[in-house]
Each structure stands twice: as C-alpha cells, then as structure tokens.
Design a protein around this motif. Structure first.
Motif, PDB file in Angstrom:
ATOM      1  N   ASP A   1       1.768   8.836  -6.622  1.00  0.00           N
ATOM      2  CA  ASP A   1       2.500  10.166  -6.425  1.00  0.00           C
ATOM      3  C   ASP A   1       3.402  10.718  -7.505  1.00  0.00           C
ATOM      4  O   ASP A   1       3.382  11.664  -8.003  1.00  0.00           O
ATOM      5  CB  ASP A   1       2.987  10.378  -5.130  1.00  0.00           C
ATOM      6  N   TYR A   2       4.108   9.794  -8.180  1.00  0.00           N
ATOM      7  CA  TYR A   2       5.271  10.011  -8.891  1.00  0.00           C
ATOM      8  C   TYR A   2       5.257   9.550 -10.386  1.00  0.00           C
ATOM      9  O   TYR A   2       6.057  10.150 -11.101  1.00  0.00           O
ATOM     10  CB  TYR A   2       6.731   9.625  -8.166  1.00  0.00           C
ATOM     11  N   ALA A   3       4.730   8.648 -10.584  1.00  0.00           N
ATOM     12  CA  ALA A   3       4.381   8.100 -11.945  1.00  0.00           C
ATOM     13  C   ALA A   3       3.416   9.174 -12.564  1.00  0.00           C
ATOM     14  O   ALA A   3       2.428   9.281 -12.274  1.00  0.00           O
ATOM     15  CB  ALA A   3       3.766   6.603 -11.975  1.00  0.00           C
ATOM     16  N   GLU A   4       3.853   9.585 -13.750  1.00  0.00           N
ATOM     17  CA  GLU A   4       3.149  10.648 -14.421  1.00  0.00           C
ATOM     18  C   GLU A   4       2.101  10.114 -15.553  1.00  0.00           C
ATOM     19  O   GLU A   4       1.167  10.703 -15.630  1.00  0.00           O
ATOM     20  CB  GLU A   4       4.243  11.789 -14.926  1.00  0.00           C
ATOM     21  N   LYS A   5       2.706   9.160 -16.195  1.00  0.00           N
ATOM     22  CA  LYS A   5       1.809   8.628 -17.342  1.00  0.00           C
ATOM     23  C   LYS A   5       1.016   7.452 -16.872  1.00  0.00           C
ATOM     24  O   LYS A   5       1.533   6.781 -15.890  1.00  0.00           O
ATOM     25  CB  LYS A   5       2.873   7.859 -18.614  1.00  0.00           C
ATOM     26  N   ASP A   6      -0.197   7.412 -17.170  1.00  0.00           N
ATOM     27  CA  ASP A   6      -1.277   6.536 -16.728  1.00  0.00           C
ATOM     28  C   ASP A   6      -0.730   5.076 -16.820  1.00  0.00           C
ATOM     29  O   ASP A   6      -1.003   3.958 -16.173  1.00  0.00           O
ATOM     30  CB  ASP A   6      -2.727   6.539 -17.325  1.00  0.00           C
ATOM     31  N   SER A   7      -0.054   4.817 -18.127  1.00  0.00           N
ATOM     32  CA  SER A   7       0.139   3.564 -18.544  1.00  0.00           C
ATOM     33  C   SER A   7       1.477   3.042 -17.497  1.00  0.00           C
ATOM     34  O   SER A   7       1.537   2.045 -17.301  1.00  0.00           O
ATOM     35  CB  SER A   7       0.832   3.546 -19.996  1.00  0.00           C
TER      36      SER A   7
ATOM     37  N   ARG B   1       1.975   3.910 -14.724  1.00  0.00           N
ATOM     38  CA  ARG B   1       1.296   4.007 -13.280  1.00  0.00           C
ATOM     39  C   ARG B   1       0.742   2.547 -13.326  1.00  0.00           C
ATOM     40  O   ARG B   1       0.821   1.784 -12.279  1.00  0.00           O
ATOM     41  CB  ARG B   1       0.510   4.950 -13.014  1.00  0.00           C
ATOM     42  N   PHE B   2      -0.016   2.013 -14.379  1.00  0.00           N
ATOM     43  CA  PHE B   2      -0.615   0.776 -14.366  1.00  0.00           C
ATOM     44  C   PHE B   2       0.404  -0.299 -14.321  1.00  0.00           C
ATOM     45  O   PHE B   2       0.118  -1.176 -13.439  1.00  0.00           O
ATOM     46  CB  PHE B   2      -1.578   0.678 -15.687  1.00  0.00           C
ATOM     47  N   TRP B   3       1.236  -0.195 -14.959  1.00  0.00           N
ATOM     48  CA  TRP B   3       2.217  -1.352 -15.236  1.00  0.00           C
ATOM     49  C   TRP B   3       3.152  -1.371 -13.809  1.00  0.00           C
ATOM     50  O   TRP B   3       3.378  -2.742 -13.363  1.00  0.00           O
ATOM     51  CB  TRP B   3       3.191  -1.365 -16.551  1.00  0.00           C
ATOM     52  N   LEU B   4       3.704  -0.325 -13.303  1.00  0.00           N
ATOM     53  CA  LEU B   4       4.398  -0.535 -11.898  1.00  0.00           C
ATOM     54  C   LEU B   4       3.412  -1.077 -11.027  1.00  0.00           C
ATOM     55  O   LEU B   4       3.872  -1.870 -10.333  1.00  0.00           O
ATOM     56  CB  LEU B   4       4.734   1.017 -11.560  1.00  0.00           C
ATOM     57  N   LYS B   5       2.348  -0.783 -11.140  1.00  0.00           N
ATOM     58  CA  LYS B   5       1.233  -1.324  -9.954  1.00  0.00           C
ATOM     59  C   LYS B   5       1.225  -2.835 -10.119  1.00  0.00           C
ATOM     60  O   LYS B   5       0.846  -3.479  -9.209  1.00  0.00           O
ATOM     61  CB  LYS B   5      -0.033  -0.649  -9.820  1.00  0.00           C
ATOM     62  N   MET B   6       0.950  -3.211 -11.498  1.00  0.00           N
ATOM     63  CA  MET B   6       0.585  -4.444 -11.805  1.00  0.00           C
ATOM     64  C   MET B   6       1.694  -5.350 -11.206  1.00  0.00           C
ATOM     65  O   MET B   6       1.592  -6.353 -10.614  1.00  0.00           O
ATOM     66  CB  MET B   6       0.507  -4.795 -13.339  1.00  0.00           C
ATOM     67  N   VAL B   7       2.878  -4.857 -11.545  1.00  0.00           N
ATOM     68  CA  VAL B   7       4.331  -5.485 -10.937  1.00  0.00           C
ATOM     69  C   VAL B   7       4.318  -5.770  -9.593  1.00  0.00           C
ATOM     70  O   VAL B   7       4.732  -6.816  -9.064  1.00  0.00           O
ATOM     71  CB  VAL B   7       5.723  -4.957 -11.591  1.00  0.00           C
ATOM     72  N   LEU B   8       4.110  -4.382  -9.035  1.00  0.00           N
ATOM     73  CA  LEU B   8       3.887  -4.687  -7.449  1.00  0.00           C
ATOM     74  C   LEU B   8       3.073  -5.536  -6.967  1.00  0.00           C
ATOM     75  O   LEU B   8       3.391  -6.181  -6.029  1.00  0.00           O
ATOM     76  CB  LEU B   8       3.535  -3.113  -7.021  1.00  0.00           C
ATOM     77  N   TYR B   9       1.782  -5.433  -7.390  1.00  0.00           N
ATOM     78  CA  TYR B   9       0.769  -6.372  -7.229  1.00  0.00           C
ATOM     79  C   TYR B   9       1.216  -8.109  -7.142  1.00  0.00           C
ATOM     80  O   TYR B   9       0.791  -9.039  -6.450  1.00  0.00           O
ATOM     81  CB  TYR B   9      -0.490  -6.327  -7.704  1.00  0.00           C
TER      82      TYR B   9
ATOM     83  N   ASN C   1       0.806  -1.263   0.013  1.00  0.00           N
ATOM     84  CA  ASN C   1       0.155   0.025  -0.032  1.00  0.00           C
ATOM     85  C   ASN C   1       0.906   1.194   0.106  1.00  0.00           C
ATOM     86  O   ASN C   1       0.401   2.127  -0.695  1.00  0.00           O
ATOM     87  CB  ASN C   1      -0.952  -0.071   1.307  1.00  0.00           C
ATOM     88  N   GLY C   2       2.013   1.146   0.860  1.00  0.00           N
ATOM     89  CA  GLY C   2       3.157   2.481   0.697  1.00  0.00           C
ATOM     90  C   GLY C   2       3.260   2.604  -0.737  1.00  0.00           C
ATOM     91  O   GLY C   2       3.642   3.609  -1.009  1.00  0.00           O
ATOM     92  N   VAL C   3       3.711   1.601  -1.202  1.00  0.00           N
ATOM     93  CA  VAL C   3       4.638   1.660  -2.432  1.00  0.00           C
ATOM     94  C   VAL C   3       3.524   2.024  -3.812  1.00  0.00           C
ATOM     95  O   VAL C   3       3.859   2.755  -4.697  1.00  0.00           O
ATOM     96  CB  VAL C   3       5.171   0.445  -2.958  1.00  0.00           C
ATOM     97  N   ARG C   4       2.395   1.666  -3.352  1.00  0.00           N
ATOM     98  CA  ARG C   4       1.338   1.948  -4.340  1.00  0.00           C
ATOM     99  C   ARG C   4       0.870   3.651  -4.246  1.00  0.00           C
ATOM    100  O   ARG C   4       0.831   4.256  -5.450  1.00  0.00           O
ATOM    101  CB  ARG C   4       0.059   1.325  -4.093  1.00  0.00           C
TER     102      ARG C   4
END
Length: 163
Positions: A112-118, A120-128, A104-107
C-alpha cells in the motif's frame, strides 16, 4: 451524460466518449493468479485471526490463571510444559500462525505505501527473510529444547534436573 449525472468511479472514457456501465480497461481483471493470491491471503488473515485468538487465550489461561499464576512461570515451568508434545505443537501453531499472520499484514502495508517497485521488492525480501529466520529458529527451539543438557559427559546444574 448530463452535468448532474455522476460517472461511475471505475468507468472511463473509451475513444473520447463516456461508456456508462462499462469498466475502463485499466480496471479490468485479467486472468492472472494475483487476484486469487490476494483473496486467499485475505481469507487466511480472517481464519488465522480466529485461530490465534483461541491459541493465545488458551496460552494465557494456562500460564497465568491455572496453578500458581504468574509466580510459577520460570525456566522449570517452560521445561515441564515443553516435555509434553501437546504443548510443543500448541506453541508451534501459535508461533507459525502469528508470524505468518503478521508477515501477511506487513506485506499488505508495504504494497500500500511503498511507491517504487524496487523499494517494495527489497522491503518484502527483508520481511520474508526475517520471518523465515524467526520461524525456523523458533521451531528449532521448541523441538530441540533440553532442560537438562549434558556437556562433555557432565550434566549442567539446574534445580529441577535429577542429579
């Protein structure tokens, strides 16, 4: 509005003239559930943090201060500890809360810092995905741990396993 009057930070000019005391449309909340999710995520961080402090300090006290201290920690110590369901659930709660709290903290940082929606999406998918793998593998290890495994009818050697 006079030259010395400071406009409210989230008020905007509606129709070309300033609307004092009103919130600009782009800052208004809509009826979506995102606000509720973020509020629950914020609350989870506070509550899980308090519970994690108790779990971690309990873990450290039992492992490092009770008995022979750090010199007693080895494979046999962990095997003996995980033979008790209480310690299995203690370590499971610590694993799950720490992973969910950290995820949740990394999410939040990604949001906050990923500017592009795509991005942000892929970073969160890797995180999850990484969090799910660690939670699943950790849970399997805690509940399927066998300190005295038998392979092909032969018990593998261990200094603490009965012959």
């Amino acid at each position: 509005m006079s030259a010395t009057e400071i406009q409210s930070p989230r008020s905007g000019q509606i129709g070309g003239k300033p609307e004092s005391g009103k919130i600009a449309p782009k800052y208004r909340r809509n009826g979506s559930s995102r606000g509720n999710f973020e509020m629950l995520a914020w609350l989870f961080m506070r509550l899980s943090g308090v519970v994690l402090v108790v779990l971690i300090f309990g873990h450290l006290i039992v492992n490092l201060l009770v008995g022979e201290g750090i010199h007693a920690i080895d494979f046999g110590f962990v095997a003996g500890k995980w033979a008790d369901p209480f310690w299995q659930f203690w370590d499971l709660a610590m694993l799950w809360l720490a992973m969910l709290h950290g995820t949740n903290g990394v999410r939040t940082i990604i949001n906050d810092y990923a500017e592009k929606d795509s991005t942000r999406f892929w970073l969160k998918m890797v995180l999850y995905a990484a969090s799910a793998v660690i939670i699943i593998l950790g849970t399997l290890v805690i509940f399927t741990f066998n300190p005295c495994p038998v392979v092909d009818g032969v018990q593998l050697p261990g200094g603490f396993c009965p012959a």
